[in-house]
Design a protein around this motif. Structure first.
Motif, PDB file in Angstrom:
ATOM      1  N   ASP A   5       0.973  -1.051   0.088  1.00 10.91           N
ATOM      2  CA  ASP A   5      -0.003  -0.503  -0.271  1.00 10.91           C
ATOM      3  C   ASP A   5       0.598   1.440   0.480  1.00 10.91           C
ATOM      4  O   ASP A   5       0.353   2.320  -0.647  1.00 10.91           O
ATOM      5  CB  ASP A   5      -0.711   0.091   1.279  1.00 10.91           C
ATOM      6  CG  ASP A   5      -1.997  -0.761   0.983  1.00 10.91           C
ATOM      7  OD1 ASP A   5      -2.322  -1.739   0.205  1.00 10.91           O
ATOM      8  OD2 ASP A   5      -2.595  -1.790   2.246  1.00 10.91           O
ATOM      9  N   ASP A   6       2.650   1.271   1.009  1.00 12.09           N
ATOM     10  CA  ASP A   6       2.847   2.464   0.763  1.00 12.09           C
ATOM     11  C   ASP A   6       2.974   2.691  -0.769  1.00 12.09           C
ATOM     12  O   ASP A   6       2.890   4.213  -1.343  1.00 12.09           O
ATOM     13  CB  ASP A   6       4.218   2.277   1.050  1.00 12.09           C
ATOM     14  CG  ASP A   6       4.655   2.167   2.655  1.00 12.09           C
ATOM     15  OD1 ASP A   6       3.067   1.782   3.211  1.00 12.09           O
ATOM     16  OD2 ASP A   6       4.797   1.357   3.402  1.00 12.09           O
ATOM     17  N   PHE A   7       3.181   2.157  -2.055  1.00  9.48           N
ATOM     18  CA  PHE A   7       3.688   2.662  -2.867  1.00  9.48           C
ATOM     19  C   PHE A   7       2.572   3.084  -3.107  1.00  9.48           C
ATOM     20  O   PHE A   7       2.765   4.463  -4.214  1.00  9.48           O
ATOM     21  CB  PHE A   7       3.933   1.314  -4.284  1.00  9.48           C
ATOM     22  CG  PHE A   7       4.357   1.931  -5.421  1.00  9.48           C
ATOM     23  CD1 PHE A   7       5.254   2.537  -5.834  1.00  9.48           C
ATOM     24  CD2 PHE A   7       3.218   1.773  -5.767  1.00  9.48           C
ATOM     25  CE1 PHE A   7       5.392   3.106  -7.399  1.00  9.48           C
ATOM     26  CE2 PHE A   7       3.425   2.268  -7.387  1.00  9.48           C
ATOM     27  CZ  PHE A   7       4.691   2.813  -7.914  1.00  9.48           C
ATOM     28  N   GLU A   8       1.305   2.451  -3.432  1.00  5.09           N
ATOM     29  CA  GLU A   8       0.024   3.022  -4.077  1.00  5.09           C
ATOM     30  C   GLU A   8       0.027   4.911  -3.374  1.00  5.09           C
ATOM     31  O   GLU A   8      -0.830   5.681  -3.943  1.00  5.09           O
ATOM     32  CB  GLU A   8      -1.158   2.416  -3.472  1.00  5.09           C
ATOM     33  CG  GLU A   8      -2.636   3.359  -4.247  1.00  5.09           C
ATOM     34  CD  GLU A   8      -3.682   2.130  -3.874  1.00  5.09           C
ATOM     35  OE1 GLU A   8      -4.662   2.376  -3.733  1.00  5.09           O
ATOM     36  OE2 GLU A   8      -3.996   0.875  -3.347  1.00  5.09           O
ATOM     37  N   VAL A   9       0.027   5.145  -2.227  1.00  3.74           N
ATOM     38  CA  VAL A   9      -0.036   6.628  -1.228  1.00  3.74           C
ATOM     39  C   VAL A   9       0.549   7.377  -2.048  1.00  3.74           C
ATOM     40  O   VAL A   9       0.154   8.832  -1.866  1.00  3.74           O
ATOM     41  CB  VAL A   9      -0.070   6.042   0.318  1.00  3.74           C
ATOM     42  CG1 VAL A   9      -0.047   6.811   1.113  1.00  3.74           C
ATOM     43  CG2 VAL A   9      -0.955   4.875   1.136  1.00  3.74           C
ATOM     44  N   LEU A  10       2.524   6.979  -1.577  1.00  2.33           N
ATOM     45  CA  LEU A  10       3.219   7.971  -2.360  1.00  2.33           C
ATOM     46  C   LEU A  10       3.037   8.312  -3.587  1.00  2.33           C
ATOM     47  O   LEU A  10       2.886   9.467  -3.632  1.00  2.33           O
ATOM     48  CB  LEU A  10       4.383   7.693  -2.125  1.00  2.33           C
ATOM     49  CG  LEU A  10       5.552   6.732  -0.221  1.00  2.33           C
ATOM     50  CD1 LEU A  10       5.646   5.587  -1.155  1.00  2.33           C
ATOM     51  CD2 LEU A  10       5.317   7.967   0.301  1.00  2.33           C
TER      52      LEU A  10
END
Length: 348
Positions: free
Chosen positions: A110-115
Motif C-alpha cells: 500500500d505504501d507505493f499507492e499512497v506515495l
C-alpha cells in the motif's frame, strides 16, 4: 483537488505494472494511459491532453532521464513524477535536477499507492498554480502595455495641444505693437514650448517615468535657437550635456529653469544681438547633476545679482525649490554663469 478527471500518462516497459497502476489510479478517479517506450510516450505527449506524467527510470533501451531532457525543451510540458525501483538517492537527485517535480520508489504494498497518489496530487496542484500565476502575470503585462499605450497617446495629444497654444501665442505676439507685450508673449511661448517638448519626449520614449535629459534639452535648445533666428537676433545657443536620465516631474523643472536662464541671457547679455549662450549638463564629483547656463555678455552686474527680477526669477526660484536646489551666479572675467546643482532623486 478539482472534480475534473485527471489524465495521466504512465511510461514504463513493465506491462504488468502498467496495468496495476491503471487499476490503482482508476479507483482514485484518474484516467491512465500506459505506453511502454520513451518514443511512444513523447509521441502521445505531443498530441496533448495529458495532465501529469508518471515516468519510470529504466525503460530498457533508454533512461527516463532522457525523456525528462526532451520534455524540458517543450513549452507547457505536464509535470512529471519519477518512479524507480532503485533506492539510490543519486537517481532521485538527477531526476529532480532534470525537471521532475517529485519521485516515488517502487515497492510492493500500500505504501507505493499512497506515495504515488500523493505525489500526483501535489504535481497536478502545483501545475495548476503555475498556470494561474502565468495567466495572472500575462494579464498584468497586457494591462501595463495598454496603460503605457494610453499614456503615450495622452502625452501625444497634450504635446500637440500645447504646440497649438504656443503657435497662437506667437501669432498674438506678431499682432501686437507694444514692445514689452511682444517680449512677454515671446517668453510665454517659450515656456509653453518647454512643457510641450517634455510631453513629446514622453510619447516617443519607452519609459514614461524617466526622461533622457540630454535629448530633452537638445530639443528645447533647438526650439529656443529657432525662435531667436525668427526674431532677427543672432546669438547662438549651444548645448553640452552628459547622458543623464531623471524622473519626468523633475525634468519639467529643469526644462523651465533652462528656458528662463537662456531667455534671460538673450535679453540682457547681448543687447546688440551677437554672442553665444552655452547650456551644459554634467555630473559633479559627488554624483549630483549640475545644469549651467553661461554667456560672455554684460548680464552680470558685479554686485552679486543678475538683471531681471520679475516672473522669470519667480519661476526659477519655484522650480529650483522643487528640485531641492538653489540658483547660484558665479563671477567670471566676462559674462555670467548661472547654475543649479541637485540630486537625481531628492527634492520637495
Amino acid at each position: 483537488m478539482s472534480h475534473r478527471i485527471i489524465k495521466a500518462l504512465y511510461i514504463d516497459d513493465d506491462a504488468a505494472l502498467g496495468r496495476l497502476v491503471q487499476r490503482i489510479l482508476g479507483r482514485r478517479g484518474y484516467e491512465v494511459e500506459h505506453v511502454a517506450t520513451a518514443e511512444a510516450g513523447l509521441a502521445r505527449l505531443a498530441e496533448g491532453g495529458i495532465d501529469v506524467v508518471i515516468l519510470d527510470h529504466d525503460l530498457g533501451t533508454t533512461s527516463g532521464l532522457a525523456v525528462l531532457e526532451d520534455l524540458r525543451a517543450r513549452e507547457h510540458a505536464p509535470p512529471v513524477v519519477y518512479v524507480t525501483a532503485s533506492t539510490e538517492l543519486s537517481i532521485a537527485v538527477q531526476a529532480l535536477k532534470a525537471g521532475a517535480v517529485d519521485y516515488v520508489v517502487k515497492a510492493i504494498g500500500d505504501d507505493f499507492e499512497v506515495l504515488l497518489v500523493a505525489a500526483l496530487e501535489q504535481a497536478v496542484e502545483r501545475a495548476r498554480l503555475m498556470r494561474a500565476k502565468e495567466e495572472a502575470e500575462q494579464q498584468v503585462r497586457q494591462a501595463k502595455d495598454r496603460a503605457e499605450m494610453l499614456l503615450a497617446e495622452v502625452n501625444h495629444r497634450v504635446a500637440n495641444s500645447l504646440a497649438l497654444v504656443g503657435s497662437l501665442v506667437r501669432m498674438q505676439a506678431g499682432a501686437v505693437k507694444d514692445t514689452g507685450a511682444k517680449a512677454a508673449l515671446a517668453e510665454t511661448q517659450a515656456r509653453i514650448t518647454a512643457i510641450a517638448n517634455l510631453h513629446r519626449s514622453l510619447y516617443t520614449s519607452t519609459d514614461v517615468q524617466q526622461v533622457d535629459l540630454a535629448a530633452y534639452l537638445e530639443t528645447l535648445v533647438g526650439e529656443l535657437g529657432n525662435s531667436i533666428t525668427a526674431s532677427g537676433k543672432t546669438p547662438i545657443v549651444k548645448l553640452d550635456a552628459e547622458p543623464v536620465s531623471i524622473k519626468t516631474d523633475r525634468a519639467v523643472s529643469v526644462g523651465m529653469i533652462a528656458t528662463e536662464l537662456v531667455t534671460n541671457a538673450l535679453k540682457y547679455a547681448y543687447p546688440v544681438g551677437e554672442g553665444e549662450v552655452r547650456v551644459s549638463v554634467s555630473r559633479t564629483p559627488s554624483n549630483q547633476i549640475m545644469l549651467s547656463v553661461a554667456d560672455d555678455g554684460i548680464g552680470w552686474t558685479g554686485d552679486g545679482t543678475a538683471k531681471g527680477s520679475g516672473l522669470g526669477g519667480k519661476i526659477i526660484a519655484a522650480m529650483s525649490k522643487s528640485l531641492g536646489a538653489s540658483l547660484e551666479y558665479h563671477s567670471q572675467p566676462v559674462g555670467t554663469l548661472a547654475s543649479i546643482t541637485f540630486d537625481e532623486k531628492l527634492g520637495c
